[in-house]
Scaffold this active site. Structure first.
Site, mmCIF file in Angstrom:
data_model
loop_
_atom_site.group_PDB
_atom_site.id
_atom_site.type_symbol
_atom_site.label_atom_id
_atom_site.label_comp_id
_atom_site.label_asym_id
_atom_site.label_seq_id
_atom_site.Cartn_x
_atom_site.Cartn_y
_atom_site.Cartn_z
ATOM 1 N N HIS A 1 -1.991 -4.631 0.498
ATOM 2 C CA HIS A 1 -1.590 -4.672 -0.912
ATOM 3 C C HIS A 1 -0.254 -5.374 -1.057
ATOM 4 C CE1 HIS A 1 -0.228 -0.991 1.039
ATOM 5 N NE2 HIS A 1 0.882 -1.127 0.336
ATOM 6 N N HIS B 1 3.126 -5.498 -3.377
ATOM 7 C CA HIS B 1 3.924 -4.835 -4.409
ATOM 8 C C HIS B 1 4.584 -5.891 -5.286
ATOM 9 C CE1 HIS B 1 4.383 -0.728 -2.487
ATOM 10 N NE2 HIS B 1 4.114 -1.413 -1.408
#
Ligand code: AMP
Ligand code: ZN
Length: 142
Positions: free
Chosen positions: A100, A102
């Site tokens: 992922h 951020h």
């Protein structure tokens, strides 16, 4: 059945605050909201970390980063900057092992986010710097 929390979020088995979705990626608010609008962008395909990406998937995911970045900027015109962070493996602060990115909007110097870049320039000679660069380059060529 998957035990991955982000796969469950993508499959709507766990609720999330959706920010963006298409056939390749899903973006949602990070529950901790380090700053207002703190968003996670994830590939729908489960990849553990950056080391696992096929080039095509990497292209699809990273191409969407500016899209979400611009949406944040438009949503929060008071935003003064944006940190984009991708943690890989536990030592580097990865806590969810579905890759992922951020996106952390920045509003002021004293907002609840900090990052430290040490300066170790004096630690390496020019020859050592060249050796380090050569070593990395040789792996890419291999
Ligand atoms: P990292 O530490 O880089 O692996 O980031 C994982 C992030 O996932 C953390 O910032 C968590 O706050 C966030 N997170 C974990 N579970 C959830 C959830 N159910 N919904 C939204 N964010 C989550
Ligand atoms: Zn997953």
């Amino acid at each position: 059945m998957t035990e991955c929390i982000f796969c469950k979020i993508i499959d709507q088995e766990i609720p999330s605050y959706k920010v963006y979705e298409d056939d390749k990626v899903y973006a949602f608010l990070d529950i901790t909201q380090v700053t207002k609008g703190h968003t996670l962008l994830v590939p729908k395909e489960h990849v553990t970390d950056i080391f696992e990406y096929e080039p095509a998937l990497a292209g699809e995911v990273f191409a969407r980063v500016p899209l979400v970045a611009r949406a944040l900027e438009k949503a929060f015109p008071e935003m003064q900057g944006l940190n984009i962070i991708n943690n890989n493996k536990e030592l580097a602060y990865q806590s969810v092992f579905h890759s992922h990115i951020h996106l952390i909007p920045r509003y002021e110097e004293t907002d609840d986010f900090s990052i430290h870049f040490g300066n170790n320039q004096g630690k390496y000679t020019a020859e050592e710097m060249q050796e380090i660069a050569d070593k990395i380059r040789q792996q890419e060529e291999a």
